[in-house]
Scaffold this motif. Structure first.
Motif, PDB file in Angstrom:
ATOM      1  N   TYR A   1      -6.983  -4.464   8.546  1.00 41.35           N
ATOM      2  CA  TYR A   1      -5.869  -3.574   8.796  1.00 41.35           C
ATOM      3  C   TYR A   1      -6.379  -2.160   9.058  1.00 41.35           C
ATOM      4  O   TYR A   1      -7.123  -1.593   8.244  1.00 41.35           O
ATOM      5  N   VAL A   2      -5.995  -1.595  10.189  1.00 45.18           N
ATOM      6  CA  VAL A   2      -6.387  -0.235  10.548  1.00 45.18           C
ATOM      7  C   VAL A   2      -5.142   0.641  10.470  1.00 45.18           C
ATOM      8  O   VAL A   2      -4.231   0.520  11.295  1.00 45.18           O
ATOM      9  N   PRO A   3      -5.036   1.508   9.478  1.00 43.14           N
ATOM     10  CA  PRO A   3      -3.823   2.322   9.344  1.00 43.14           C
ATOM     11  C   PRO A   3      -3.671   3.315  10.488  1.00 43.14           C
ATOM     12  O   PRO A   3      -4.658   3.825  11.040  1.00 43.14           O
ATOM     13  N   VAL A   4      -2.419   3.549  10.818  1.00 44.16           N
ATOM     14  CA  VAL A   4      -2.065   4.567  11.810  1.00 44.16           C
ATOM     15  C   VAL A   4      -1.705   5.827  11.030  1.00 44.16           C
ATOM     16  O   VAL A   4      -0.681   5.879  10.357  1.00 44.16           O
ATOM     17  N   LEU A   5      -2.543   6.832  11.107  1.00 43.38           N
ATOM     18  CA  LEU A   5      -2.348   8.037  10.290  1.00 43.38           C
ATOM     19  C   LEU A   5      -1.439   9.031  11.003  1.00 43.38           C
ATOM     20  O   LEU A   5      -1.811  10.168  11.300  1.00 43.38           O
ATOM     21  N   GLU A   6      -0.221   8.548  11.269  1.00 47.76           N
ATOM     22  CA  GLU A   6       0.808   9.360  11.902  1.00 47.76           C
ATOM     23  C   GLU A   6       2.045   9.343  11.014  1.00 47.76           C
ATOM     24  O   GLU A   6       2.232   8.427  10.209  1.00 47.76           O
ATOM     25  N   PRO A   7       2.919  10.344  11.134  1.00 51.06           N
ATOM     26  CA  PRO A   7       4.123  10.380  10.297  1.00 51.06           C
ATOM     27  C   PRO A   7       4.933   9.084  10.390  1.00 51.06           C
ATOM     28  O   PRO A   7       5.132   8.540  11.482  1.00 51.06           O
ATOM     29  N   GLY A   8       5.364   8.592   9.249  1.00 48.68           N
ATOM     30  CA  GLY A   8       6.191   7.397   9.188  1.00 48.68           C
ATOM     31  C   GLY A   8       5.426   6.114   8.981  1.00 48.68           C
ATOM     32  O   GLY A   8       5.997   5.116   8.544  1.00 48.68           O
ATOM     33  N   HIS A   9       4.142   6.111   9.298  1.00 50.63           N
ATOM     34  CA  HIS A   9       3.339   4.902   9.166  1.00 50.63           C
ATOM     35  C   HIS A   9       2.703   4.832   7.778  1.00 50.63           C
ATOM     36  O   HIS A   9       2.182   5.826   7.262  1.00 50.63           O
ATOM     37  N   TRP A  10       2.697   3.629   7.229  1.00 53.08           N
ATOM     38  CA  TRP A  10       2.121   3.417   5.902  1.00 53.08           C
ATOM     39  C   TRP A  10       0.607   3.514   5.955  1.00 53.08           C
ATOM     40  O   TRP A  10      -0.029   3.134   6.944  1.00 53.08           O
ATOM     41  N   ARG A  11       0.066   4.028   4.886  1.00 54.33           N
ATOM     42  CA  ARG A  11      -1.392   4.058   4.744  1.00 54.33           C
ATOM     43  C   ARG A  11      -1.734   3.688   3.304  1.00 54.33           C
ATOM     44  O   ARG A  11      -1.066   4.139   2.359  1.00 54.33           O
ATOM     45  N   PRO A  12      -2.762   2.829   3.090  1.00 53.19           N
ATOM     46  CA  PRO A  12      -3.136   2.443   1.727  1.00 53.19           C
ATOM     47  C   PRO A  12      -3.775   3.603   0.987  1.00 53.19           C
ATOM     48  O   PRO A  12      -4.262   4.562   1.593  1.00 53.19           O
TER      49      PRO A  12
ATOM     50  N   GLY B   1      -9.616   3.612  -0.980  1.00 50.26           N
ATOM     51  CA  GLY B   1     -10.383   2.586  -1.665  1.00 50.26           C
ATOM     52  C   GLY B   1      -9.604   1.335  -2.015  1.00 50.26           C
ATOM     53  O   GLY B   1     -10.155   0.393  -2.589  1.00 50.26           O
ATOM     54  N   VAL B   2      -8.319   1.287  -1.673  1.00 48.21           N
ATOM     55  CA  VAL B   2      -7.483   0.125  -1.985  1.00 48.21           C
ATOM     56  C   VAL B   2      -7.162  -0.593  -0.679  1.00 48.21           C
ATOM     57  O   VAL B   2      -6.569  -0.002   0.225  1.00 48.21           O
ATOM     58  N   PRO B   3      -7.521  -1.861  -0.538  1.00 48.16           N
ATOM     59  CA  PRO B   3      -7.266  -2.548   0.733  1.00 48.16           C
ATOM     60  C   PRO B   3      -5.794  -2.847   0.944  1.00 48.16           C
ATOM     61  O   PRO B   3      -5.008  -2.941  -0.002  1.00 48.16           O
ATOM     62  N   ALA B   4      -5.418  -2.991   2.209  1.00 47.99           N
ATOM     63  CA  ALA B   4      -4.070  -3.441   2.542  1.00 47.99           C
ATOM     64  C   ALA B   4      -3.929  -4.899   2.110  1.00 47.99           C
ATOM     65  O   ALA B   4      -4.731  -5.756   2.491  1.00 47.99           O
ATOM     66  N   ALA B   5      -2.915  -5.191   1.321  1.00 51.54           N
ATOM     67  CA  ALA B   5      -2.782  -6.518   0.712  1.00 51.54           C
ATOM     68  C   ALA B   5      -1.956  -7.449   1.581  1.00 51.54           C
ATOM     69  O   ALA B   5      -0.852  -7.125   1.984  1.00 51.54           O
ATOM     70  N   GLY B   6      -2.531  -8.618   1.866  1.00 52.28           N
ATOM     71  CA  GLY B   6      -1.798  -9.662   2.568  1.00 52.28           C
ATOM     72  C   GLY B   6      -1.460  -9.346   4.004  1.00 52.28           C
ATOM     73  O   GLY B   6      -0.438  -9.821   4.517  1.00 52.28           O
TER      74      GLY B   6
ATOM     75  N   ASP C   1       5.929  -2.915  15.043  1.00 50.76           N
ATOM     76  CA  ASP C   1       5.367  -1.597  15.345  1.00 50.76           C
ATOM     77  C   ASP C   1       5.679  -0.576  14.265  1.00 50.76           C
ATOM     78  O   ASP C   1       5.177   0.553  14.309  1.00 50.76           O
ATOM     79  N   VAL C   2       6.508  -0.950  13.293  1.00 52.89           N
ATOM     80  CA  VAL C   2       6.931  -0.005  12.262  1.00 52.89           C
ATOM     81  C   VAL C   2       6.456  -0.495  10.895  1.00 52.89           C
ATOM     82  O   VAL C   2       7.141  -1.243  10.209  1.00 52.89           O
ATOM     83  N   ASP C   3       5.249  -0.122  10.542  1.00 51.49           N
ATOM     84  CA  ASP C   3       4.733  -0.393   9.197  1.00 51.49           C
ATOM     85  C   ASP C   3       5.093   0.823   8.339  1.00 51.49           C
ATOM     86  O   ASP C   3       4.271   1.698   8.091  1.00 51.49           O
ATOM     87  N   LEU C   4       6.324   0.863   7.874  1.00 52.94           N
ATOM     88  CA  LEU C   4       6.915   2.084   7.322  1.00 52.94           C
ATOM     89  C   LEU C   4       6.202   2.563   6.063  1.00 52.94           C
ATOM     90  O   LEU C   4       5.890   1.778   5.163  1.00 52.94           O
ATOM     91  N   TRP C   5       6.009   3.900   5.996  1.00 50.84           N
ATOM     92  CA  TRP C   5       5.334   4.446   4.820  1.00 50.84           C
ATOM     93  C   TRP C   5       6.224   4.372   3.581  1.00 50.84           C
ATOM     94  O   TRP C   5       7.441   4.328   3.656  1.00 50.84           O
ATOM     95  N   ARG C   6       5.552   4.337   2.439  1.00 45.03           N
ATOM     96  CA  ARG C   6       6.242   4.277   1.157  1.00 45.03           C
ATOM     97  C   ARG C   6       6.872   5.638   0.839  1.00 45.03           C
ATOM     98  O   ARG C   6       6.463   6.674   1.378  1.00 45.03           O
ATOM     99  N   PRO C   7       7.860   5.655  -0.069  1.00 48.11           N
ATOM    100  CA  PRO C   7       8.472   6.931  -0.443  1.00 48.11           C
ATOM    101  C   PRO C   7       7.478   7.984  -0.906  1.00 48.11           C
ATOM    102  O   PRO C   7       7.666   9.177  -0.639  1.00 48.11           O
TER     103      PRO C   7
END
Length: 454
Positions: free
Chosen positions: A177-188, A191-196, A322-328
């Motif tokens: 999993y390669v996070p998109v470091l843009e507003p609205g996108h989730w990022r782990p 040091g914690v991998p994206a789960a599942g 396309d929307v891996d929404l970021w957490r609160p």
């Protein structure tokens, strides 16, 4: 934080079930612990026994709902097909073994034991279930030697069919999993991998595909940018900011208890999937005290398969769009980057969700849609289908270490599902839109699964 124990044989703890008391609750349907201790051991329901063994496997394994729910569904489907071959309780899933065990009630327990043992062993290969099988087979059994032999043969065949069917289902795949470091996108977290991340691509048990019930973007928006710029989004963020923070002055004591009671996020518990297994057992103890293994085999198959397919469908929504929404926590801390003048950054905000040492955390996967909510709704729909009604009150228990010994009265099955969904808002790890859309997904999925399975 993980509190999982090292891999070991689960039989020592499960051996307590042979005395008819499972983890402080009666194993025998419709009895209190004191009554259970006095009840003839021949009345132990082997379906309930093996579903308690499955909970111990969940505790030992930990992690995301996908692999746990897959293993539970494999076990219960293996049981279902062989039980269905002795006395019809529905349409066969894969196999029919009536030529071996048809109308042989004496083969029932052996068939269940060997089907469950072999399916669980394949689903959780790091665990050893041999002591659990020995405990089950040492219980008094009214079947003849021939009944038990045929039951074992049929159970092993049923498990082998399920195991073969699940080969190559995508559960062993991996995705970087390669996070998109843009507003609205989730990022782990660092040091914690994206789960599942791959789980949305796993082949379902009954659904045609993981995206069959995929919801549209929350709020009916066409793009993530349009969602972030909306009043709707600002209201969603403000709500969780107010109710879900560790230092909230608005959240009530009851809402705080709800958040913690339904969590079971930490490894070492039976996890959110196992919590629903436990509630299914409480419901049948409470409302169907004369249930037999034929009844419980159907109930646990419907609920376990619905949750397994819901885990796939929810993870499809989390990762396969396309929307891996970021957490609160990120939406609130980074609100000054979202382009919405109605949101305000609060970098010191922390979730109520916390480990046993008080460290706040959010689960390591995208926010939309909620796993707790979608899986609970799938469970609720399946269980309502089994009982034929919703308004069945019961007292729910939990294993979450932040609410030891707490129970909560539930006026109905759907009320418990809604409370579990609400808990994720109060815990600060989900927006209401995550929960609402997941509930819709889960109930629709349950209708489909039960129509095609039971």
């Amino acid at each position: 934080m993980s509190v999982a124990r090292p891999v070991q044989n689960t039989g020592k703890r499960i051996a307590a079930l042979a005395t008819s008391v499972a983890f402080g609750l009666p194993l025998i349907v419709g009895t209190s612990p004191a009554q259970a201790q006095e009840t003839d051991r021949e009345t132990i329901d082997h379906v309930l026994y093996w579903n308690e063994v499955a909970l111990e496997a969940f505790r030992e394994t930990g992690g995301t709902p996908g692999p746990l729910s897959r293993g539970g569904a494999m076990m219960n489907l293996a049981i279902y097909d062989v039980v269905n071959s002795i006395r019809p309780i529905g349409e066969p899933y894969l196999g029919e073994y009536g030529d071996l065990v048809g109308e042989r009630d004496g083969a029932l327990n052996a068939a269940i034991d060997h089907a469950a043992h072999n399916a669980l062993s394949a689903a959780f290969p790091r665990l050893d279930f041999s002591d659990d099988l020995a405990t089950a087979r040492a219980l008094p059994d009214e079947g003849s030697a021939e009944d038990r032999r045929l039951g074992r043969e049929a159970g092993e065949l049923s498990a082998a069919a399920i195991v073969q069917d699940r080969e190559g289902d995508g559960s062993q795949d991996t995705i970087d999993y390669v996070p998109v470091l843009e507003p609205g996108h989730w990022r782990p977290a660092p040091g914690v991998p994206a789960a599942g991340a791959h789980w949305g691509g796993v082949r379902p048990f009954v659904l045609e595909s993981g995206d069959q019930f995929r919801p549209d973007l929350p709020g009916g928006f066409d793009t993530l940018e349009a969602l972030l710029a909306s009043d709707f989004y600002a209201d969603q963020v403000a709500e969780v900011h107010e109710l879900g923070g560790a230092d909230s002055t608005t959240r009530t004591e009851d809402q705080t208890e709800i958040a913690r009671f339904w969590a079971n996020d930490l490894d070492g518990t039976y996890k959110p999937v196992g919590h629903q297994y436990e509630l299914a057992r409480i419901l049948i103890e409470t409302h169907q005290p004369d249930a037999t293994s034929y009844d419980t085999a159907l109930l646990f198959t419907l609920q376990s398969v619905a949750m397994a397919d819901a885990s796939i469908a929810v993870w499809d929504s989390k990762y396969e769009t396309d929307v891996d929404l970021w957490r609160p926590e990120h939406a609130i801390a980074l609100a000054d980057t979202d382009g919405n003048p109605l949101t305000e950054a609060d970098p010191d905000w922390r979730t109520l969700s916390a480990d046993v040492e008080g460290n706040s955390f959010s689960p390591s996967f995208p926010s939309y849609v909620s796993g707790h909510s979608g899986i609970a709704a799938a469970w609720g729909g399946a269980v309502i289908h089994y009982f034929g009604e919703d308004d069945l009150p019961f007292v729910a228990t939990t294993e979450d270490p932040n609410t030891p010994g707490v129970t909560r009265y539930q006026p109905s099955i759907s009320a418990s599902v809604q409370e579990k969904a609400d808990s994720r808002l109060y815990a600060g790890v989900h927006y209401s839109m995550d929960n609402d859309d997941a509930l819709e997904l889960g109930y629709a999925l349950a209708d489909y699964v039960t129509d095609h399975l039971g």
